[in-house]
Design a protein around this motif. Structure first.
Motif, PDB file in Angstrom:
ATOM      1  N   ASP A   1       0.691  -0.988  -0.074  1.00 27.51           N
ATOM      2  CA  ASP A   1      -0.113  -0.165   0.226  1.00 27.51           C
ATOM      3  C   ASP A   1       0.862   1.067  -0.124  1.00 27.51           C
ATOM      4  O   ASP A   1      -0.056   2.584   0.120  1.00 27.51           O
ATOM      5  CB  ASP A   1      -1.098  -0.008   1.713  1.00 27.51           C
ATOM      6  N   PHE A   2       2.511   1.514  -0.277  1.00 24.98           N
ATOM      7  CA  PHE A   2       3.469   2.017  -0.235  1.00 24.98           C
ATOM      8  C   PHE A   2       3.670   2.148  -1.259  1.00 24.98           C
ATOM      9  O   PHE A   2       4.535   1.345  -1.653  1.00 24.98           O
ATOM     10  CB  PHE A   2       3.471   2.169   1.504  1.00 24.98           C
TER      11      PHE A   2
ATOM     12  N   PRO B   1      -1.386   5.720   2.077  1.00 23.10           N
ATOM     13  CA  PRO B   1      -2.869   5.669   2.499  1.00 23.10           C
ATOM     14  C   PRO B   1      -2.966   5.550   4.138  1.00 23.10           C
ATOM     15  O   PRO B   1      -2.229   4.273   4.512  1.00 23.10           O
ATOM     16  CB  PRO B   1      -3.717   5.070   2.180  1.00 23.10           C
ATOM     17  N   LEU B   2      -3.656   6.204   4.560  1.00 23.36           N
ATOM     18  CA  LEU B   2      -3.766   5.604   6.503  1.00 23.36           C
ATOM     19  C   LEU B   2      -4.953   6.499   6.931  1.00 23.36           C
ATOM     20  O   LEU B   2      -5.704   6.794   7.183  1.00 23.36           O
ATOM     21  CB  LEU B   2      -2.839   7.038   7.376  1.00 23.36           C
ATOM     22  N   HIS B   3      -5.614   4.707   7.365  1.00 27.21           N
ATOM     23  CA  HIS B   3      -6.827   5.098   8.007  1.00 27.21           C
ATOM     24  C   HIS B   3      -6.513   5.506   9.314  1.00 27.21           C
ATOM     25  O   HIS B   3      -6.427   3.912  10.150  1.00 27.21           O
ATOM     26  CB  HIS B   3      -8.101   4.196   7.513  1.00 27.21           C
TER      27      HIS B   3
ATOM     28  N   ALA C   1      -2.468  14.747  22.033  1.00 23.71           N
ATOM     29  CA  ALA C   1      -1.907  14.174  22.171  1.00 23.71           C
ATOM     30  C   ALA C   1      -1.995  12.960  22.177  1.00 23.71           C
ATOM     31  O   ALA C   1      -1.679  11.557  21.367  1.00 23.71           O
ATOM     32  CB  ALA C   1      -1.428  13.528  24.070  1.00 23.71           C
ATOM     33  N   GLY C   2      -3.503  12.354  21.877  1.00 15.76           N
ATOM     34  CA  GLY C   2      -4.202  11.166  21.540  1.00 15.76           C
ATOM     35  C   GLY C   2      -4.397  11.298  20.601  1.00 15.76           C
ATOM     36  O   GLY C   2      -3.913   9.912  19.529  1.00 15.76           O
ATOM     37  N   ALA C   3      -4.260  12.113  19.761  1.00 14.43           N
ATOM     38  CA  ALA C   3      -4.599  11.987  17.890  1.00 14.43           C
ATOM     39  C   ALA C   3      -3.014  11.517  17.741  1.00 14.43           C
ATOM     40  O   ALA C   3      -2.994  10.574  16.734  1.00 14.43           O
ATOM     41  CB  ALA C   3      -4.366  13.611  17.144  1.00 14.43           C
ATOM     42  N   ARG C   4      -1.981  11.846  17.959  1.00 16.30           N
ATOM     43  CA  ARG C   4      -0.714  12.020  17.704  1.00 16.30           C
ATOM     44  C   ARG C   4      -0.399  10.218  18.559  1.00 16.30           C
ATOM     45  O   ARG C   4      -0.383   9.064  16.997  1.00 16.30           O
ATOM     46  CB  ARG C   4       0.127  12.056  18.218  1.00 16.30           C
ATOM     47  N   THR C   5      -0.695   9.277  19.410  1.00 21.13           N
ATOM     48  CA  THR C   5      -0.943   8.340  19.435  1.00 21.13           C
ATOM     49  C   THR C   5      -1.811   7.140  18.624  1.00 21.13           C
ATOM     50  O   THR C   5      -0.815   6.418  18.548  1.00 21.13           O
ATOM     51  CB  THR C   5      -1.481   8.050  20.998  1.00 21.13           C
ATOM     52  N   GLU C   6      -2.538   7.814  18.116  1.00 25.70           N
ATOM     53  CA  GLU C   6      -3.871   7.022  17.062  1.00 25.70           C
ATOM     54  C   GLU C   6      -2.575   6.532  16.094  1.00 25.70           C
ATOM     55  O   GLU C   6      -2.885   5.687  15.372  1.00 25.70           O
ATOM     56  CB  GLU C   6      -4.705   7.315  17.375  1.00 25.70           C
ATOM     57  N   VAL C   7      -2.619   7.511  15.325  1.00 25.86           N
ATOM     58  CA  VAL C   7      -1.834   8.447  14.194  1.00 25.86           C
ATOM     59  C   VAL C   7      -0.688   6.573  13.880  1.00 25.86           C
ATOM     60  O   VAL C   7      -0.262   6.366  13.089  1.00 25.86           O
ATOM     61  CB  VAL C   7      -1.359   9.426  13.696  1.00 25.86           C
TER      62      VAL C   7
ATOM     63  N   ALA D   1       0.222  -0.270   9.539  1.00 24.71           N
ATOM     64  CA  ALA D   1       0.551  -0.194   8.309  1.00 24.71           C
ATOM     65  C   ALA D   1       1.671  -0.676   7.559  1.00 24.71           C
ATOM     66  O   ALA D   1       2.179  -1.304   6.977  1.00 24.71           O
ATOM     67  CB  ALA D   1      -0.129   0.753   7.352  1.00 24.71           C
ATOM     68  N   LEU D   2       2.285  -0.025   8.080  1.00 25.64           N
ATOM     69  CA  LEU D   2       4.466   0.521   7.699  1.00 25.64           C
ATOM     70  C   LEU D   2       5.000  -0.087   8.590  1.00 25.64           C
ATOM     71  O   LEU D   2       5.412   1.515   9.427  1.00 25.64           O
ATOM     72  CB  LEU D   2       4.288   1.383   7.220  1.00 25.64           C
TER      73      LEU D   2
END
Length: 653
Positions: free
Chosen positions: A188-189, A351-353, A364-370, A377-378
């Motif tokens: 996917d990359f 892509p990332l979901h 902080a939570g958003a960064r951890t999730e990503v 994914a990779l």
């Protein structure tokens, strides 16, 4: 099975136009200049790299400022890499730009895909266009190769499949580079291996930023708590991420004005940046550690930024921002590459979901999730393994040639007598542009021109300067030697070389123009104006046959002459120059703006105002340039009309 195939991309496209034949002795107004006062509070290594090897001009690259805004369907040669998961479309003739990256299972376009080709004045040497993924090398700003062809060929990928290699000789710093793109089966990359080499026995300053345009209705995330903010008021300051001055700046439209946010990534952090929409879908870019920097560029929500978005694409097609990755913390820096050394790294785009609630929640939570979703994914270890697997392939000789770049690399390889494994610069790529320099290399003499006209491109690197100094002191040799001396910072000697040539040639205008630039740089506007006027007078009544080349030279010199005469207050002479310009030149937007300045200088305020009311469009309006607004303010107290509002900085900034 991963494939590489030829294709065609048809777009409404403006004409790029010919290169400006006048040597760019002075840099274009570069918006990315840091005041010394702002360096007191930055890390020591960052300050040193900001001060290191700033660009004095874009020599030997020519300027491209002859494009227009009349668009008609045009077909561009494309190369398409595809597996069962991704399809990447590359334009080798336009800097190797990746104009599209589609995730096939979902049909999602992961990039901002510009529906038009519209050059604008953002590159170091003028013409640039927006959208996709661009490879910026050379010096602070968009590369001089933005609209130039690169060499391209098939190469064997690390997994035994096909890989697309792009390569060229970057002329500002005299460095060869390559970009290898491949799609492992089932991946996917898109993997991108990059290598910049220094074949010289001296250190070289290196600049690299991979710029990725994505739709601006995204949240941009990176592993940082702080960023360096740099706007068009040209102030560098450290700010918190994402909240600053009451707004969450991770949403591009929450910034009122155009600005750069250079993220301060911890040394041990994985290198990544992502732009995700309201549903948590979007693009992520990651790399090995050598590609240290990450950045968000936004146009902002104010009228000037929105106008630029319309200017670069089609109104109503949606705006974009840029997420970027570079060798240094900021784009204001150049990194020292040791003699005979190289930089290399691996990038991955895909892509990332992630969970939408987490992505758009607290930082902080958003960064951890990503980070968690990216690792799924990779995995970071896989990126490192891919880099190690690619390195032995970097020297692999290209197979089928898919596109041709310039002949300048071939000339440099011939001069040095070296072979650069993996990036052949074949003699077959030499063209008429390199022919005089090949003669100098082989015979020790630069041939005098057979026909009157612009002298052609100058070469300015130390080795070419040495050859010019050893050659017979004929007028053309002295002209090019003066350009090389000017580039080296020896302005007094450059002036002496041009003055010697002036006494020995009947073709005086190119030398008078160089001397006028020297006068302007020395602060002598009166003498600069006089020399420009003499140069224009000779060119406008010279032996040219009125062909396209004569028109290009007349327009380029005419613009500089008008600007010099108006700045010196020599209004009647400016009117005389204006009258001798061909009608098709006077109708161009830049010249209509100069015409309005001339009318105002003559006291015809109504005539100058009419130029605005008729809807003047200055195709080569420079990034950060405020000429339209400044002239409007001299004509009226009315608000600047939206169609003329390209302001990129806070009022009074």
């Amino acid at each position: 099975m991963t494939t590489i195939r030829r294709a065609a991309v048809t777009l409404p496209a403006a004409d790029l136009g010919p290169a400006n034949p006048l040597p760019p002795l002075l840099p274009l107004d570069e918006a990315h200049h840091v005041e010394e006062r702002d360096l007191a509070g930055v890390p020591g290594d960052m300050a040193r790299q900001i001060r290191y090897a700033p660009l004095g001009s874009v020599l030997p690259a020519p300027l491209y400022d002859g494009y227009d805004r009349r668009r008609a369907p045009r077909t561009f040669d494309a190369l398409v890499l595809e597996n069962d998961r991704l399809r990447a479309t590359v334009l080798p003739g336009l800097g190797g730009r990746v104009v599209s990256l589609v995730h096939l299972p979902t049909g999602r376009e992961l990039l901002y895909r510009n529906p038009v080709f519209q050059p604008a004045n953002f590159a170091l040497n003028g013409a640039w266009f927006s959208g996709g993924i661009e490879w910026n090398i050379g010096a602070t700003g968009h590369t001089t190769l933005s609209c130039a062809p690169l060499h391209a060929a098939r190469v064997t990928a690390p997994d035994g499949g096909e890989m697309l290699r792009l390569w060229e000789w970057e002329r500002l710093r005299d460095l060869p580079f390559q970009v290898d793109l491949w799609l492992p089966d089932g991946s996917d990359f898109l993997y991108v291996g990059v290598r910049v080499r220094n074949p010289h026995d001296r250190p070289a300053p290196v600049y690299w930023w991979s710029n990725i345009a994505v739709p601006e209705e995204r949240r941009v995330l990176a592993p940082a708590e702080e960023a360096w903010h740099f706007g068009y008021e040209r102030r560098l300051r450290r700010i918190p991420v994402p909240e600053w001055e009451g707004a969450d700046r991770s949403h591009p439209l929450n910034s009122p004005h155009a600005a750069d946010y250079f993220y301060e990534l911890p040394e041990d952090a994985r290198r990544w940046i992502a732009a995700l929409d309201d549903t948590g879908h979007g693009l992520v870019q990651t790399s090995t550690a050598a590609l240290r920097g990450r950045k968000l560029f936004v146009w902002g929500s104010r009228p000037g930024g929105r106008r630029w978005q319309e200017w670069l694409t089609e109104p109503g097609t949606g705006g974009y921002c840029e997420i970027q990755a570079g060798l240094a913390r900021t784009q204001l820096e150049h990194v020292r590459l040791a003699e005979r050394g190289e930089f290399s790294w691996l990038e991955a785009y895909g892509p990332l979901h992630a969970d939408a609630g987490a992505v758009h929640g607290d930082w902080a939570g958003a960064r951890t999730e990503v980070e968690r979703r990216l690792e799924e994914a990779l995995p970071h270890a896989r990126v490192a393994e891919a880099y190690e697997a690619w390195l032995p392939c970097a020297d692999g000789e290209p197979g089928e040639v898919l596109a041709r770049g310039s002949g300048w690399g071939a000339l440099e390889v011939l001069r040095a007598g070296e072979k650069l494994p993996g990036t052949p610069f074949e003699e077959s790529t030499l063209t008429e542009a390199q022919e005089p320099w090949l003669r100098l290399l082989r015979s020790g003499e630069l041939p005098e021109p057979e026909q009157p006209g612009p002298p052609g491109e100058s070469l300015v690197a130390p080795h070419w300067r040495d050859l010019l100094e050893s050659a017979a002191a004929r007028p053309l040799t002295e002209y090019h030697l003066g350009v090389a001396q000017w580039h080296a910072g020896d302005r007094a000697q450059a002036v002496r070389s041009w003055e010697r040539a002036l006494r020995r040639t009947s073709l005086r205008w190119p030398l008078l123009r160089c001397l006028a630039v020297a006068d302007r740089a020395a602060g002598d506007g009166e003498r600069a104006a006089a020399r420009y006027a003499e140069a224009f007078d000779e060119l406008s009544r010279g032996p040219g046959e009125g062909g396209a080349a004569d028109l290009v030279a007349l327009a380029a010199l005419g613009r500089e002459t008008l600007e010099a005469l108006l700045s010196a207050g020599r209004v009647s002479e400016a009117r005389s120059v204006w009258a001798r310009l061909p009608g098709e030149v006077r109708e161009r937007g830049r010249f209509r703006l100069l015409g309005a300045r001339l009318l105002l200088a003559e006291g015809d305020r109504a005539g100058a105002r009419a130029v605005f009311d008729e809807g003047v469009e200055v195709a080569d309006l420079r990034e950060g340039e405020e000429a339209l607004g400044e002239l409007w303010a001299r004509l009226t107290d009315e608000p600047l009309p939206a169609r003329h509002d390209f302001r990129m900085r806070p009022e009074g900034g």
